[in-house]
Design a protein around this motif. Structure first.
Motif, short mmCIF file in Angstrom:
data_model
loop_
_atom_site.label_atom_id
_atom_site.label_comp_id
_atom_site.label_asym_id
_atom_site.label_seq_id
_atom_site.Cartn_x
_atom_site.Cartn_y
_atom_site.Cartn_z
N LYS B 164 3.41 34.03 37.89
CA LYS B 164 3.38 35.24 37.07
C LYS B 164 4.21 35.06 35.80
N ARG B 167 4.25 29.77 31.78
CA ARG B 167 3.01 29.46 31.08
C ARG B 167 2.10 28.64 32.00
N THR B 170 0.29 30.82 34.36
CA THR B 170 -0.77 31.58 33.69
C THR B 170 -2.00 30.70 33.48
N LEU B 171 -1.76 29.46 33.05
CA LEU B 171 -2.88 28.54 32.83
C LEU B 171 -3.61 28.27 34.14
N ARG B 173 -3.83 30.22 36.74
CA ARG B 173 -4.62 31.39 37.14
C ARG B 173 -5.87 31.50 36.28
N ALA B 174 -5.73 31.18 34.99
CA ALA B 174 -6.90 31.22 34.11
C ALA B 174 -7.92 30.16 34.56
N GLN B 177 -10.25 30.91 37.32
CA GLN B 177 -11.41 31.72 36.98
C GLN B 177 -12.44 30.98 36.13
N ASP B 178 -12.01 30.24 35.13
CA ASP B 178 -12.97 29.62 34.21
C ASP B 178 -12.35 28.35 33.61
N VAL B 182 -10.81 27.37 29.66
CA VAL B 182 -9.42 26.94 29.49
C VAL B 182 -9.38 25.64 28.70
#
Lengths: 241, 646
Positions: B164, B167, B170-171, B173-174, B177-178, B182
């Motif tokens: 959470k 950085r 965050t990357l 988690r991104a 998804q896709d 990224v």
């Protein structure tokens, strides 16, 4: 509109791209000069998105050359191309739905570049006031227009010198399209070069300096946007549905 | 009351290892989309490395915890090595293909561990400073259990902060998804993946290392935890770390109380709970529906085309050789010995098994992790009929395909409603339940509750539990080696041909349509659930037939035929052969059965088999049948020019 000059920043020469055995692009050549907005127009399935994806490395061209700021980039991986300062705004927006607005922006962040304007959250929120109010909202809970703004902002976080905008007006209300047009002109004023793939002639006419028309994977027309706007015949042949 | 609280706390402490392993598995799957079978092996390595380090430096409290952490980091680095040397080369292979590669890693790690630490179970030393017990309402609870109870929430908090607040998180988690997007934003996914493998593997290593004072280290840890970890991940919801946390707690408590109610069936209890959860919440407690998770990976499936003349000729030639072998055997026994016939019988049994699994897996897109249930289940149906009804061979033999079909019909009704990994897990759960049914001789226990027992009051032996059912042979006319050979070859070739026909019939088209685009198939009026259900039952019938051939060739049957390992064998055969070709399972089963036989006489056969599997995966990322699509295969006219391997 100012006339752009100098060597092209982005140049495609004779690009062929296939999906499996199906040839999607045939000998596509085009160029974008510094601080220029170039429209790539064509109907659905004409090859606009494939051209953009070939540039950013999401599909591999089988033949031809693509150069960015004088360096060949065909064959590089997407992340390498992006790091050269070439930003990509995808057609279906592809917002990270389970990330907040601020986190979406963070994913796009790259170190600052000398020849490009530097973007911060605050500067972006000034450009897109809507986003500022919802920086903790999840990407999946935003409207289509808000998502479009977020995708552009996310790409700007990479401090690009050139942006590939793939159908930014798709599925948006006319008032939001006006906002997109204003944003594009803002970015151009800051010195960014933009390749805009569009079906929306109205938006393209508002913002573009030059235009290419692509049909069945071939470039059919090249000229200034003003000329194209006058030329009823070409528009009827390649753009009318 | 005191007993209850202490049991509850013991349950919470046993959740720690499960949570650590499961969270690692979940993180790796979330980003790389790889179902990492080697995850249990990393857990095992964590325990062994931790054990050695604790022996060396663990005499003080600080030394002990340092040893545990170093072990976790070491295992994390092993995960990195696997990612860089192996996974990186095959991310683009068809989905699930990577699974075989990680399976090869399991085998290699098993033998390396055996070689380094020896076959004896290692008893873990106690943790310095935590050797005593605390008393809760007068009942003792080991101090170390308290430490374990504290670890899970601490790690959960750490992971939450990592994902959470950083950085990197965050990357990740991104990318979950896709991934493509990224990358297009300038992120080098390669290091993201390597980092994820490090984190996930280190968590597994940590899980193995922290449980040394309670469980020590042994060579069965890898598979034992793997099943439990999968259950935890799926019940919690794929990709949800909080879900894994709650599910691990649930199962930790369930295990502690389960032991008091049903000794030695806690794993079955877990699978039972998982089955119930998946039926009511198909994507786990805190997961999100699979459709949202689904990301197109790998090239789309190629359409099935009729075989080329050259391929048909080769298939015909293979059949001719199979038919001629016994004749050569009778005339020149020194050229083709009895052993060859036995091996060919075994190969044909597994070819049929693998083809039946492929029937739903390839064209149906349903990956079953528990197909041994129908193989062993069918065989047991036939064996029971012989044992208790004195059924003749000619009748009992057909009880297996019927039994396999009925079982698949029953389990399938629940399973076909799910898809992807959740489908796989539910099939695994049902297979485990079927295994326990046989292994613990549940029919005997049930009869006993109705007062039917033997003269000493012990449960009647129905399935025979661990001892299995013995002395079940074909009739006189079929029992000679050569006769049984022809029965096996004849039936399995006929079955292969029938399955092929079904797949080229409208039913097969429908199945493939449903696999490629469920929404579109539904929109043109196809009842997909019913088709998938029927396909599952058909597959069960042919799997049962393979089970029957197996039973009567061996003369006995044991619960091992329903084990997870047996299901995985079949899965491996299909994947190694190549999911995209109908010939794939044939090659895969033949190759694996033959290799198994070839290596089994050697002392480190797992290592060799593992390395061979990994090599095949790297050389032929489309599976063995993918050879046809290579440059050489096309030159030999085994594939059309457009069917080039990518």
């Amino acid at each position: 509109m100012t006339e752009a000059t100098g060597a092209p920043v982005l140049e495609l020469t004779g690009v062929d791209t296939f999906y499996g055995r199906a040839q999607i692009l045939s000998e596509v050549s085009l160029e974008v000069r510094r601080s220029e907005v170039v429209a790539l127009l064509g109907r659905n399935g004409a090859g606009k998105s494939t051209t953009i994806k070939s540039i950013i490395g999401l599909v591999r061209p089988a033949k031809g050359e693509i150069s960015f700021e004088g360096k060949p980039i065909q064959g590089l991986e997407s992340f390498q191309i992006s790091r050269l300062g070439l930003g990509y705004v995808p057609e279906d927006r592809r917002v990270f739905t389970s990330l907040t607005v601020a986190e979406n922006l963070e994913v796009g962040r790259q170190p600052r570049r000398e020849n490009a304007p530097e973007w911060t959250h605050d500067k972006l929120f000034a450009l897109f006031p809507n986003l500022a109010a919802m920086s903790d909202r999840l990407g999946g809970l935003m409207s289509g227009g808000e998502q479009q703004m977020l995708t552009i902002a996310r790409t700007l976080m990479g401090n690009p010198t050139t942006i590939l905008l793939d159908e930014p007006s798709e599925g948006l209300a006319p008032v939001i399209v006006e906002q997109v047009a204003k944003t594009i002109l803002d970015l151009k004023a800051q010195g960014l070069s933009i390749l805009l793939s569009e079906q929306n002639l109205h938006l393209s006419t508002l913002v573009s300096d030059r235009a290419y028309i692509i049909e069945k994977g071939r470039i059919r027309y090249e000229g200034s946007m003003a000329e194209l706007a006058e030329n009823e015949e070409i528009r009827a042949a390649y753009l009318m549905v | 009351m005191a007993d209850f609280i202490v049991s509850l706390l013991t349950g919470l402490s046993s959740a720690a290892a499960m949570f650590l392993v499961a969270s690692g598995l979940s993180i790796i799957f979330g980003v790389t989309r790889i179902v990492n079978f080697a995850h249990g092996s990393f857990y095992m390595l964590g325990a062994y490395i931790g054990y050695t380090l604790v022996q060396a430096i663990g005499s003080t409290g600080i030394g002990f915890w340092a040893a545990v952490l170093i072990a976790a980091v070491a295992v994390g680095l092993i995960g990195v090595v696997m990612e860089i040397l192996l996974l990186r080369r095959i991310y683009k292979a068809p989905e699930l293909f990577q699974l075989i590669a990680t399976f090869g890693v399991i085998l290699v790690i098993q033998d390396v561990t055996l070689w380094v630490w020896g076959p004896e179970d290692l008893v873990g030393p106690q943790a310095p400073g935590l050797k005593g017990a605390v008393f809760i309402l007068g009942k003792p609870l080991p101090e170390y259990d308290l430490a374990l109870i504290a670890i899970s929430p601490l790690v959960l908090l750490g992971l939450w902060a990592l994902f959470k607040l950083t950085r990197w998180g965050t990357l990740v988690r991104a990318a979950t998804q896709d991934r493509q997007m990224v990358a297009a934003l300038g992120v080098n996914q390669r290091w993201l993946f390597t980092g994820v493998l490090f984190l996930g593997s280190a968590l597994a290593g940590l899980g193995g290392a922290v449980q040394i004072p309670k469980g020590g280290a042994d060579l069965l840890m890898d598979f034992n935890i793997l099943a439990a970890a999968f259950v935890v991940v799926v019940v919690g919801g794929m990709g949800s770390i909080f879900g894994a946390f709650w599910a691990a707690l649930l199962f930790g408590i369930l295990q502690t109380f389960g032991i008091q109610i049903l000794p030695n069936s806690t794993l079955v209890l877990m699978f039972l709970v998982m089955a119930v959860v998946l039926i009511f919440r198909p994507w786990g407690l805190l997961g999100i529906p699979e459709s949202v998770l689904q990301i197109p990976s790998g090239p789309p499936e190629r359409p099935l085309r009729p075989a080329l003349p050259r391929v048909r000729a080769l298939a015909g030639a293979a059949c001719a050789v199979l038919l001629a072998l016994p004749i050569v055997h009778l005339v020149f026994p020194e050229v083709v010995g009895t052993f060859t016939l036995v091996l060919v019988i075994e190969i044909m049994v597994f070819v049929l098994f693998a083809a039946a699994l492929h029937f739903i897996m390839g064209p149906g897109g349903m990956v079953s992790f528990g197909h041994a249930a129908y193989f062993g289940g069918g065989a047991y149906a036939a064996a029971l009929l012989v044992k208790f009804a004195d059924a003749p061979f000619e009748l009992a033999f057909w009880a297996a395909p019927v039994g396999g079909a009925l079982l698949a019909f029953l389990f399938g009704w629940f399973c076909v409603r799910l898809s992807g990994v959740y489908f796989a897990m539910l099939t695994l759960a049902f297979a485990q339940i079927a295994w326990a049914f046989v292994f613990q001789d549940m029919p005997g226990s049930v009869l006993k509750t109705f007062g039917i027992a033997d003269e000493y009051g012990a449960p009647l032996k129905i399935t025979g539990g661990d001892d299995g059912l013995n002395d079940i042979w074909p009739s006189q006319w079929a029992s000679a080696r050569v006769s049984y050979y022809y029965i096996t070859v004849g039936l399995s070739v006929a079955a292969l041909w029938i399955m092929r026909r079904i797949l080229y019939a409208p039913f097969g088209y429908t199945l493939r349509a449903g696999r490629d685009s469920p929404l579109r198939a539904a929109a043109i009026g196809i009842d997909l659930t019913r088709h998938r259900w029927l396909a599952f039952a058909i597959s069960g019938a042919f799997t049962g037939l393979a089970g029957s051939l197996f039973l009567f060739s061996k003369g006995s049957i044991f619960p091992t035929t329903l084990e997870i390992a047996r299901s995985f064998d079949a899965l491996l055969m299909v994947l190694l052969g190549g999911v995209q070709s109908l010939f794939g399972p044939i090659f895969g089963a033949a190759a694996l059965t033959w290799l198994n036989d070839l290596f089994s006489v050697l002392s480190y056969w797992r290592f060799l088999l593992g390395v061979t599997i990994i090599a095949l995966v790297l050389l032929l990322p489309q599976g063995l049948a993918g050879f046809a699509g290579t440059r050489l295969g096309r030159r030999l006219r085994l594939a059309r020019p457009e069917e080039m391997a990518t």
